[in-house]
Design a protein around this motif. Structure first.
Motif, PDB file in Angstrom:
ATOM      1  N   GLU A 169       0.856  -1.195   0.000  1.00  0.00           N
ATOM      2  CA  GLU A 169       0.000   0.000   0.000  1.00  0.00           C
ATOM      3  C   GLU A 169       0.892   1.245   0.000  1.00  0.00           C
ATOM      4  N   GLU A 170       2.032   1.166   0.676  1.00  0.00           N
ATOM      5  CA  GLU A 170       3.003   2.266   0.712  1.00  0.00           C
ATOM      6  C   GLU A 170       3.702   2.404  -0.635  1.00  0.00           C
ATOM      7  N   ILE A 171       4.069   1.255  -1.207  1.00  0.00           N
ATOM      8  CA  ILE A 171       4.787   1.258  -2.491  1.00  0.00           C
ATOM      9  C   ILE A 171       3.943   1.935  -3.583  1.00  0.00           C
ATOM     10  N   LYS A 172       2.625   1.687  -3.516  1.00  0.00           N
ATOM     11  CA  LYS A 172       1.702   2.271  -4.503  1.00  0.00           C
ATOM     12  C   LYS A 172       1.736   3.793  -4.518  1.00  0.00           C
ATOM     13  N   LYS A 173       2.193   4.384  -3.414  1.00  0.00           N
ATOM     14  CA  LYS A 173       2.175   5.849  -3.331  1.00  0.00           C
ATOM     15  C   LYS A 173       3.302   6.498  -4.148  1.00  0.00           C
ATOM     16  N   TYR A 174       4.250   5.682  -4.615  1.00  0.00           N
ATOM     17  CA  TYR A 174       5.361   6.227  -5.412  1.00  0.00           C
ATOM     18  C   TYR A 174       4.999   6.205  -6.900  1.00  0.00           C
ATOM     19  N   ASP A 175       5.731   7.019  -7.661  1.00  0.00           N
ATOM     20  CA  ASP A 175       5.539   7.020  -9.109  1.00  0.00           C
ATOM     21  C   ASP A 175       6.443   5.978  -9.765  1.00  0.00           C
ATOM     22  N   ALA A 176       7.586   5.701  -9.119  1.00  0.00           N
ATOM     23  CA  ALA A 176       8.512   4.706  -9.677  1.00  0.00           C
ATOM     24  C   ALA A 176       9.305   4.024  -8.563  1.00  0.00           C
ATOM     25  N   VAL A 177       9.703   2.780  -8.842  1.00  0.00           N
ATOM     26  CA  VAL A 177      10.541   2.025  -7.906  1.00  0.00           C
ATOM     27  C   VAL A 177      11.752   1.499  -8.672  1.00  0.00           C
ATOM     28  N   LEU A 178      12.934   1.737  -8.115  1.00  0.00           N
ATOM     29  CA  LEU A 178      14.167   1.168  -8.679  1.00  0.00           C
ATOM     30  C   LEU A 178      14.631   0.084  -7.714  1.00  0.00           C
ATOM     31  N   ILE A 179      15.071  -1.039  -8.253  1.00  0.00           N
ATOM     32  CA  ILE A 179      15.507  -2.136  -7.392  1.00  0.00           C
ATOM     33  C   ILE A 179      16.861  -2.671  -7.847  1.00  0.00           C
ATOM     34  N   ALA A 180      17.800  -2.732  -6.927  1.00  0.00           N
ATOM     35  CA  ALA A 180      19.103  -3.361  -7.193  1.00  0.00           C
ATOM     36  C   ALA A 180      19.209  -4.544  -6.241  1.00  0.00           C
ATOM     37  N   THR A 181      19.277  -5.749  -6.796  1.00  0.00           N
ATOM     38  CA  THR A 181      19.370  -6.915  -5.906  1.00  0.00           C
ATOM     39  C   THR A 181      20.240  -8.017  -6.505  1.00  0.00           C
ATOM     40  N   SER A 182      20.782  -8.828  -5.585  1.00  0.00           N
ATOM     41  CA  SER A 182      21.559 -10.004  -5.999  1.00  0.00           C
ATOM     42  C   SER A 182      20.715 -11.255  -5.748  1.00  0.00           C
ATOM     43  N   SER A 183      21.311 -12.430  -5.970  1.00  0.00           N
ATOM     44  CA  SER A 183      20.675 -13.736  -5.719  1.00  0.00           C
ATOM     45  C   SER A 183      21.612 -14.568  -4.872  1.00  0.00           C
ATOM     46  N   TYR A 184      21.066 -15.398  -4.042  1.00  0.00           N
ATOM     47  CA  TYR A 184      21.894 -16.303  -3.215  1.00  0.00           C
ATOM     48  C   TYR A 184      21.306 -17.688  -3.185  1.00  0.00           C
ATOM     49  N   GLY A 185      22.017 -18.589  -2.548  1.00  0.00           N
ATOM     50  CA  GLY A 185      21.524 -19.967  -2.358  1.00  0.00           C
ATOM     51  C   GLY A 185      21.146 -20.572  -3.689  1.00  0.00           C
ATOM     52  N   ASP A 186      19.891 -20.969  -3.780  1.00  0.00           N
ATOM     53  CA  ASP A 186      19.391 -21.625  -4.974  1.00  0.00           C
ATOM     54  C   ASP A 186      18.575 -20.602  -5.778  1.00  0.00           C
ATOM     55  N   GLY A 187      19.204 -19.477  -6.067  1.00  0.00           N
ATOM     56  CA  GLY A 187      18.479 -18.396  -6.750  1.00  0.00           C
ATOM     57  C   GLY A 187      17.517 -17.678  -5.825  1.00  0.00           C
ATOM     58  N   ASP A 188      17.852 -17.652  -4.528  1.00  0.00           N
ATOM     59  CA  ASP A 188      16.974 -17.029  -3.535  1.00  0.00           C
ATOM     60  C   ASP A 188      17.321 -15.563  -3.336  1.00  0.00           C
ATOM     61  N   ALA A 189      16.446 -14.907  -2.548  1.00  0.00           N
ATOM     62  CA  ALA A 189      16.678 -13.498  -2.237  1.00  0.00           C
ATOM     63  C   ALA A 189      17.747 -13.381  -1.164  1.00  0.00           C
ATOM     64  N   PRO A 190      18.536 -12.301  -1.211  1.00  0.00           N
ATOM     65  CA  PRO A 190      19.466 -12.065  -0.097  1.00  0.00           C
ATOM     66  C   PRO A 190      18.683 -11.790   1.195  1.00  0.00           C
ATOM     67  N   SER A 191      19.350 -11.937   2.347  1.00  0.00           N
ATOM     68  CA  SER A 191      18.604 -11.926   3.614  1.00  0.00           C
ATOM     69  C   SER A 191      17.926 -10.600   3.961  1.00  0.00           C
ATOM     70  N   CYS A 192      18.395  -9.481   3.429  1.00  0.00           N
ATOM     71  CA  CYS A 192      17.711  -8.215   3.760  1.00  0.00           C
ATOM     72  C   CYS A 192      16.592  -7.914   2.766  1.00  0.00           C
ATOM     73  N   TYR A 193      16.274  -8.904   1.920  1.00  0.00           N
ATOM     74  CA  TYR A 193      15.295  -8.695   0.855  1.00  0.00           C
ATOM     75  C   TYR A 193      14.275  -9.831   0.823  1.00  0.00           C
ATOM     76  N   ASP A 194      14.500 -10.863   1.691  1.00  0.00           N
ATOM     77  CA  ASP A 194      13.664 -12.071   1.588  1.00  0.00           C
ATOM     78  C   ASP A 194      12.198 -11.851   1.955  1.00  0.00           C
ATOM     79  N   LYS A 195      11.946 -11.003   2.974  1.00  0.00           N
ATOM     80  CA  LYS A 195      10.554 -10.738   3.376  1.00  0.00           C
ATOM     81  C   LYS A 195       9.835  -9.953   2.274  1.00  0.00           C
ATOM     82  N   PHE A 196      10.562  -9.030   1.655  1.00  0.00           N
ATOM     83  CA  PHE A 196       9.996  -8.264   0.543  1.00  0.00           C
ATOM     84  C   PHE A 196       9.671  -9.210  -0.619  1.00  0.00           C
ATOM     85  N   PHE A 197      10.585 -10.120  -0.895  1.00  0.00           N
ATOM     86  CA  PHE A 197      10.435 -11.082  -2.004  1.00  0.00           C
ATOM     87  C   PHE A 197       9.217 -11.985  -1.761  1.00  0.00           C
TER      88      PHE A 197
END
Ligand SMILES: Cc1cc2nc3c(=O)[nH]c(=O)nc-3n(C[C@H](O)[C@H](O)[C@H](O)COP(=O)(O)O)c2cc1C
Length: 229
Positions: free
Chosen positions: A49-77
Motif C-alpha cells: 500500500e506504501e509502495i503504490k504511493k510512489y511514481d517509480a521504484v528502482l531495485i538493485a538486488t543479488s541472488s543467493y543460495g538456490d536463486g533465492d533473495a538475499p537476507s535483507c530482501y527475503d521478506k519483501f520477495f
C-alpha cells in the motif's frame, strides 16, 4: 508536483547496496522535479500500500543460495509473491500507474543466475507496474565490468525518471524476459511451511512408502506362518 521515486536493494555482501548508494547520489544531480527516497533494504518496505504511493521504484538486488533473495530482501520477495497470488485470484493490477526498473547482481557460475532480479522484474510487471527500461544484469565474471553496467543503468534510468509523467500509461519498454528469461520458480516460499523447497515425498508419498513396508512385512509374516505349518 514532483515525482516520487523509491530505491530498494537486496544484498548479502554489500555490492548491490554500494551501487544503490552511488546511483542515488548521481541521479540526484541529473533529475528535475523528481525526489528519490532511499536506498532502503527491501525488507524495510514490505507494505505494498506504501509502495503504490510512489511514481517509480528502482531495485538493485543479488541472488543467493538456490536463486533465492538475499537476507535483507527475503521478506519483501515473499510479500511480492503474495501480492501476485492475491492479484491473480482477484484479477486486479494493484501496481498499475507505477513504473519500475531492476539492476541485477549475480554470477554465471551459478545455475540460478539472476533468479531473484529476474523474478522481481517479472512479478512487478504482473502487478501492473510499467517496466521503464530493460533489466541490466551484472555478471561478476562477465566481460562488461560492474562499473560500466552501473553507468549504463544510470544513463538510461536518468532519462526514464525525467520522463515519468509523459511515459505513465505507455507500453512497457520491453518484456521481463529481456535480456534473458530463464528462472527457477519460487512460489513455494509462500506456501504453508514455506521457505523449504518442496522436493520431498510429501504426506501422500510418506503414506505410500509406509504402505509398501507394511505390505512387505505382512508377506514376510505370512510366509513364516506357512513355513511353520
Ligand atoms: C553462496 C553464494 C550463492 C550465490 N548464488 C547465486 C545465484 O543463485 N545466482 C546468481 O546469479 N548469483 C549467485 N551468487 C553470486 C552473487 O549474487 C554475486 O556475488 C553478487 O555480486 C553479490 O552481490 P551482493 O554483495 O550485493 O549480495 C552467489 C554467491 C554466493 C557466495
Amino acid at each position: 508536483m514532483s515525482q516520487k521515486v523509491l530505491f530498494l536493494y537486496g544484498t548479502e555482501t554489500n555490492t548491490a547496496e554500494r551501487a544503490a548508494n552511488h546511483l542515488v547520489k548521481q541521479l540526484k544531480f541529473s533529475l528535475k522535479d523528481v525526489t528519490i527516497e532511499g536506498p532502503l533494504a527491501g525488507n524495510k518496505m514490505t507494505d505494498f500500500e506504501e509502495i503504490k504511493k510512489y511514481d517509480a521504484v528502482l531495485i538493485a538486488t543479488s541472488s543467493y543460495g538456490d536463486g533465492d533473495a538475499p537476507s535483507c530482501y527475503d521478506k519483501f520477495f515473499e510479500q511480492l509473491h503474495r501480492e501476485v497470488k492475491n492479484a491473480t485470484s482477484s484479477g486486479s493490477k494493484p501496481l498499475s500507474g507505477l513504473q519500475h526498473a531492476v539492476l541485477g547482481f549475480g554470477s554465471t557460475s551459478y545455475e540460478t543466475f539472476m533468479n531473484c532480479p529476474r523474478i522481481t522484474d517479472k512479478l512487478f510487471g504482473e502487478l501492473g507496474s510499467r517496466r521503464m527500461q530493460q533489466r541490466i544484469e551484472i555478471d561478476e565474471i562477465g566481460e562488461e565490468t560492474e562499473e560500466e553496467l552501473i553507468d549504463k543503468f544510470e544513463v538510461g534510468i536518468s532519462k526514464c525518471l525525467n520522463s515519468l509523467k509523459q511515459n505513465k500509461g505507455k507500453k512497457e519498454a520491453c518484456t521481463w524476459d529481456k535480456p534473458d528469461g530463464e528462472i527457477l520458480d519460487k512460489f513455494y516460499i509462500i506456501e504453508e511451511g514455506g521457505g523449504e523447497k518442496k522436493g520431498g515425498p510429501g504426506m501422500v508419498g510418506v503414506l505410500a512408502i509406509l504402505a509398501v513396508f507394511a505390505g512387505i512385512y505382512f508377506m514376510k509374516m505370512k510366509k513364516e506362518a506357512e513355513g511353520e505349518e
